[in-house]
Write an enzyme that holds these catalytic residues in place. Structure first.
Site, PDB file in Angstrom:
ATOM      1  N   GLN A   1      13.014  -5.038   3.907  1.00  0.00           N
ATOM      2  CA  GLN A   1      12.381  -3.803   4.080  1.00  0.00           C
ATOM      3  C   GLN A   1      13.149  -2.647   3.760  1.00  0.00           C
ATOM      4  O   GLN A   1      12.578  -1.671   3.018  1.00  0.00           O
ATOM      5  CB  GLN A   1      11.787  -3.416   5.536  1.00  0.00           C
ATOM      6  CG  GLN A   1      10.353  -4.295   5.828  1.00  0.00           C
ATOM      7  CD  GLN A   1       9.379  -3.896   4.937  1.00  0.00           C
ATOM      8  OE1 GLN A   1       8.864  -2.818   5.025  1.00  0.00           O
ATOM      9  NE2 GLN A   1       8.878  -4.572   4.072  1.00  0.00           N
TER      10      GLN A   1
ATOM     11  N   ASN B   1      13.304  -9.541  12.784  1.00  0.00           N
ATOM     12  CA  ASN B   1      13.311 -10.478  11.858  1.00  0.00           C
ATOM     13  C   ASN B   1      14.616  -9.986  10.791  1.00  0.00           C
ATOM     14  O   ASN B   1      14.197  -9.235  10.165  1.00  0.00           O
ATOM     15  CB  ASN B   1      12.215 -10.851  11.668  1.00  0.00           C
ATOM     16  CG  ASN B   1      12.517 -12.156  10.460  1.00  0.00           C
ATOM     17  OD1 ASN B   1      13.620 -12.102   9.818  1.00  0.00           O
ATOM     18  ND2 ASN B   1      11.167 -12.902  10.082  1.00  0.00           N
TER      19      ASN B   1
ATOM     20  N   GLY C   1       0.816  -1.237   0.129  1.00  0.00           N
ATOM     21  CA  GLY C   1      -0.123  -0.167   0.126  1.00  0.00           C
ATOM     22  C   GLY C   1       0.866   1.314  -0.024  1.00  0.00           C
ATOM     23  O   GLY C   1       0.476   2.292  -0.785  1.00  0.00           O
ATOM     24  N   PHE C   2       1.836   1.323   0.574  1.00  0.00           N
ATOM     25  CA  PHE C   2       2.874   2.245   0.937  1.00  0.00           C
ATOM     26  C   PHE C   2       2.215   3.728   1.310  1.00  0.00           C
ATOM     27  O   PHE C   2       2.689   4.710   1.095  1.00  0.00           O
ATOM     28  CB  PHE C   2       3.717   2.443  -0.725  1.00  0.00           C
ATOM     29  CG  PHE C   2       4.340   1.390  -1.158  1.00  0.00           C
ATOM     30  CD1 PHE C   2       5.411   0.888  -0.400  1.00  0.00           C
ATOM     31  CD2 PHE C   2       3.999   0.828  -2.361  1.00  0.00           C
ATOM     32  CE1 PHE C   2       5.958  -0.279  -0.833  1.00  0.00           C
ATOM     33  CE2 PHE C   2       4.709  -0.054  -2.900  1.00  0.00           C
ATOM     34  CZ  PHE C   2       5.636  -0.663  -2.039  1.00  0.00           C
TER      35      PHE C   2
ATOM     36  N   LYS D   1      15.771 -10.999   8.441  1.00  0.00           N
ATOM     37  CA  LYS D   1      15.505 -11.441   6.883  1.00  0.00           C
ATOM     38  C   LYS D   1      14.395 -10.226   6.391  1.00  0.00           C
ATOM     39  O   LYS D   1      14.585  -9.666   5.282  1.00  0.00           O
ATOM     40  CB  LYS D   1      15.038 -12.646   6.688  1.00  0.00           C
ATOM     41  CG  LYS D   1      14.890 -13.083   5.383  1.00  0.00           C
ATOM     42  CD  LYS D   1      14.591 -14.710   5.117  1.00  0.00           C
ATOM     43  CE  LYS D   1      15.128 -15.313   3.978  1.00  0.00           C
ATOM     44  NZ  LYS D   1      14.941 -16.750   3.688  1.00  0.00           N
TER      45      LYS D   1
ATOM     46  N   GLY E   1       9.606  -0.033   8.323  1.00  0.00           N
ATOM     47  CA  GLY E   1       8.963   0.142   6.962  1.00  0.00           C
ATOM     48  C   GLY E   1       9.189   1.288   6.164  1.00  0.00           C
ATOM     49  O   GLY E   1       9.285   1.120   4.850  1.00  0.00           O
ATOM     50  N   GLU E   2       9.703   2.306   6.846  1.00  0.00           N
ATOM     51  CA  GLU E   2       9.952   3.431   5.908  1.00  0.00           C
ATOM     52  C   GLU E   2      11.417   4.084   5.755  1.00  0.00           C
ATOM     53  O   GLU E   2      11.724   4.711   4.909  1.00  0.00           O
ATOM     54  CB  GLU E   2       8.908   4.666   6.587  1.00  0.00           C
ATOM     55  CG  GLU E   2       7.428   4.339   6.053  1.00  0.00           C
ATOM     56  CD  GLU E   2       6.278   4.875   6.919  1.00  0.00           C
ATOM     57  OE1 GLU E   2       5.775   5.640   6.307  1.00  0.00           O
ATOM     58  OE2 GLU E   2       6.218   4.455   7.892  1.00  0.00           O
TER      59      GLU E   2
HETATM   60 MO1  MOS Z   1       3.058   4.391   5.609  1.00  0.00          MO
HETATM   61  S1  MOS Z   1       3.041   6.304   4.333  1.00  0.00           S
HETATM   62  O1  MOS Z   1       2.704   5.280   7.111  1.00  0.00           O
HETATM   63  O2  MOS Z   1       2.096   3.355   4.784  1.00  0.00           O
END
Ligand code: MOS
Length: 747
Positions: A642, A635, A240-241, A637, A708-709
């Protein structure tokens, strides 16, 4: 290593191997064998297909809509629009990306806006009917200008300290430049889709959502049902990003259409529609001014930015996310402004604000380093700080310095010849660039349920979701850590509002958010098993539960753990119960008294090599070293994956990605994968990722922050800084174009 006051706080340092392991995704087999069901994979008897009719102007009004021909076409169930779709309400709380509902009125604010929806028995019949709807418009001149210089827009101060005008004017060395980043598209692999099924006044929406609880809260109001009467299911997501954090018009339309035609309805957004109707990262224009002393101390730092938004949204791209605290400086000011354009509504996209913001600030820092004739790594080290000067709080755990040092070491930065165009490999000119990275660290509140079963397995569930980041696997790892059961004996159930409320997969917060709840629930379920183990007739009759522990899936005597361990399932069977189940909770960071005294962020450093072949004007990213200070990595991996994904996206951001709008009509002319270029394998070298792995004691027992970011942060400026080193061309507006590079005098 810095102390940062962290020493006083309690933090676990001993972890069984499952925490930090390089574990493959537990959801990998169902995905790779096609058994994972995504939102548009659900089918029901009588299901019909909805296909939106998209506006072919970007500013104006619908004059007339002729649906007669479409309605008579084979298989057409209905053509729905303002007059006949039934109620679609605005929510009084929660969040929709647009501040208007589809079909509310006859106004058109952007190209591709949904103006009607054709419902047909087959997808093809619905598509044909949608194409046959005749809409006429009164068209006004659209404004899709990429220059965000509009007069009269309101400016807001985002952060301020000291006196920047005095600081800047008195500074011996100055940088004052404007940087721009284009409209960028999320382009998740799976498009937004909704399958809506009504049962009386109860509705289930199969969605592609990064936050099923939020979708339920908002969309229940949109469709006018109680929250209890709406279930949102999002078991698997093809990413989704950020474009699936809050609902878009297609969710409301699918739900309303299904109610109207009294059948299950499936509505899938096409990639073409995605360029208009489901968000993007808005264009930014950022003036950065830095004043410094000749030895490289920042005297003042200013960032004055604007971002484009739509006429039906006020989305603010928070370009100053990292600016107020990334470096020490007595004088600082960050201001923002919004500029309206006739394009679809923007929304968060991976590292919102920080990613374009750091492009500007880290480019300006590089320009400053050149002016000072100072190594850019040294410049950043010189301005490092362990106090967040925007609020005076110490960082819970900040190791930017170590990221810079480890990165320089792994990359071989000491071999860099700072002169432009001076490093060669045959006919190829090498450019070496670097940039710092930062992204916030947060933890929300949530719940989780853990069940230990008499068949020797366990399950863990909550209404969170996995957008492809590795959340399924992390869930199993935490239960495994607390019970000793192997991860393949732990079933993970996510993405369903029928489960206890989980967190949103947004802001890199979910891992830190769910872990305490899962640990708490696991501990609760283990305590139930230990209590059962001491009942009359049970294996540990006569002992107290506090004499026992669970480890390796077995109940042991604490005093003598190796002796006569009893499998959990035997304890349950002896107690004649099929399972022991407990709920657990996580508290939000904001309500954590210990956390209030700290500033919580992740940091990183990106080191990048580009190859420039002047004879054929070819530029390529050839080497990446990414060092991340993101707390403990649960994790290795999925975590590495990510960061690598973020770097790939950063290569696209620097070199390829931009949505281009036709100034005549507002049409995004490159609304497809042939013309909107993203980085693919041929553009991406091996990406070396290093995690410092230093636990952040404020984030919880495991000391993990989200990842994630941050992998995307700092990549684009590291590339353009490397481009300058190779070519002598300073690119201040992304993406780097061949036309930019042809200005190079390096041959
Ligand atoms: Mo992120 S832009 O909070 O999916």
């Amino acid at each position: 290593m810095q102390d940062n006051g962290a020493k006083q706080a309690e933090v676990r340092t001993q972890f069984p191997p499952v925490i930090g392991a390089e574990l493959s995704r537990v959801d990998g087999p169902v995905k790779t064998t096609g058994r994972a069901q995504y939102a548009a994979d659900y089918n029901f008897p009588g299901l019909v297909y909805a296909v939106p009719v998209c506006a072919t102007i970007s500013n104006g009004k619908i004059r007339a809509m002729d649906t007669a021909a479409a309605e008579k076409m084979p298989g057409v169930v209905a053509v729905l629009h303002h007059d006949n779709i039934g109620p679609i309400y605005r929510p009084s709380s929660g969040h929709m990306n647009e501040d208007r509902q589809p079909f509310e009125d006859n106004n058109v604010y952007y190209w591709g806006q949904f103006v009607a929806v054709a419902v047909g028995k087959t997808l093809q019949q619905a598509q044909a009917a949608a194409a046959a709807v005749r809409v006429t418009y009164d068209e006004d001149k659209p404004n899709v200008s990429t220059k965000l210089d509009d007069a009269g827009v309101e400016t807001q101060t985002r952060s301020k300290r000291g006196d920047v005008s005095a600081g800047f004017s008195g500074a011996p060395v100055k940088v004052d430049e404007t940087y721009a980043t284009p409209t960028e598209m999320h382009n998740p692999m799976e498009m937004h889709a909704t399958t809506a099924v009504w049962d009386g006044n109860r509705v289930t929406l199969y969605e592609s959502s990064q936050g099923v609880v939020g979708y339920q809260h908002t969309l229940s109001q949109v469709l006018g049902v109680s929250k209890e009467n709406m279930r949102v299911v999002s078991r698997f997501i093809g990413s989704g990003f950020g474009s699936k954090l809050s609902p878009w018009p297609q969710s409301a339309l699918a739900g309303a259409a299904a109610r109207k035609v009294n059948r299950p309805v499936k509505l899938m957004v096409t990639r073409k529609m995605m360029f208009c109707d489901t968000g993007h990262r808005p264009r930014t224009q950022q003036n950065v001014r830095i004043g410094a002393t000749p030895d490289g101390k920042l005297v003042s730092l200013e960032q004055h930015y604007r971002n484009s938004t739509s006429f039906v949204g006020n989305y603010h791209e928070n370009c100053g996310e990292a600016t107020p605290f990334i470096y020490t400086t007595p004088n600082l000011e960050v201001t923002s402004a919004l500029v309206k354009r006739n394009i679809g509504t923007p929304c968060p996209m991976r590292g919102p604000g920080a990613v374009p913001g750091l492009f500007a600030v880290e480019s300006a820092m590089d320009e400053l380093a050149w002016k000072l004739k100072m190594d850019p790594v040294e410049l950043r080290l010189k301005n490092d700080t362990l106090i967040d000067e925007s609020n005076g709080k110490p960082f819970s755990s900040r190791h930017l310095k170590e990221c810079l040092q480890v990165g320089a070491d792994k990359f071989g930065w000491s071999q860099r010849n700072p002169e432009v165009g001076s490093m060669r490999r045959g006919d190829t000119v090498l450019g070496w660039g670097m940039a710092a990275a930062s992204w916030g660290a947060w933890r929300g509140g949530c719940q989780a349920t853990v069940t230990l079963k008499a068949d020797g397995t366990a399950s863990v569930r909550c209404a969170a979701q996995d957008p492809g980041t590795g959340t399924y696997t992390i869930f199993a790892q935490i239960v495994s850590d607390k019970t000793g059961l192997p991860v393949d004996k732990i079933e993970v159930l996510l993405g369903d509002t029928d489960f206890v409320p989980g967190g949103t997969s947004g802001g890199s917060t979910l891992t830190a958010t769910v872990m305490p709840a899962i640990a708490d629930a696991s501990n609760g379920a283990v305590q139930m098993v230990l209590a059962m183990a001491t009942r009359p007739g049970a294996p540990f009759e006569g002992k107290k539960p506090s004499d026992l522990m669970m480890n390796g899936g077995h109940v042991h005597l604490k005093a003598n753990p190796g002796e006569n361990p009893v499998p959990m399932q035997e304890v349950l069977r002896a107690a004649k119960v099929s399972y022991a189940s407990a709920d657990g909770r996580s508290g939000a960071l904001g309500s954590d008294t210990k956390a209030r005294d700290y500033s919580t962020h992740s940091f990183g450093a990106q080191f990048i090599e580009v190859e420039w072949r002047p004879n054929i004007a070819q530029l390529r990213v050839s080497r990446v070293v990414s060092v991340m200070d993101a707390g403990r990595i649960i994790n290795l991996k999925t975590g590495t994956n990510q960061i690598q994904g973020g770097v790939v996206m950063g290569i696209g951001m620097a070199l390829f990605e931009q949505a281009i709008y036709d100034p005549r009509n507002g049409h995004p002319i490159n609304d497809n994968f042939a013309d909107y270029i993203v980085a693919t394998n041929a553009d991406v070298p091996a990406i070396e990722v290093h995690f410092l792995g230093i636990p952040d004691p404020i984030m919880g027992e495991y000391g993990a922050r989200g990842i994630g970011e941050i992998g995307l942060a700092g990549v684009a400026p590291a590339i353009t800084n490397a481009v300058y080193h190779a070519t002598g061309v300073r690119v201040r507006e992304l993406p780097v174009s061949i036309e930019d590079l042809l200005r190079s005098t390096v041959v």
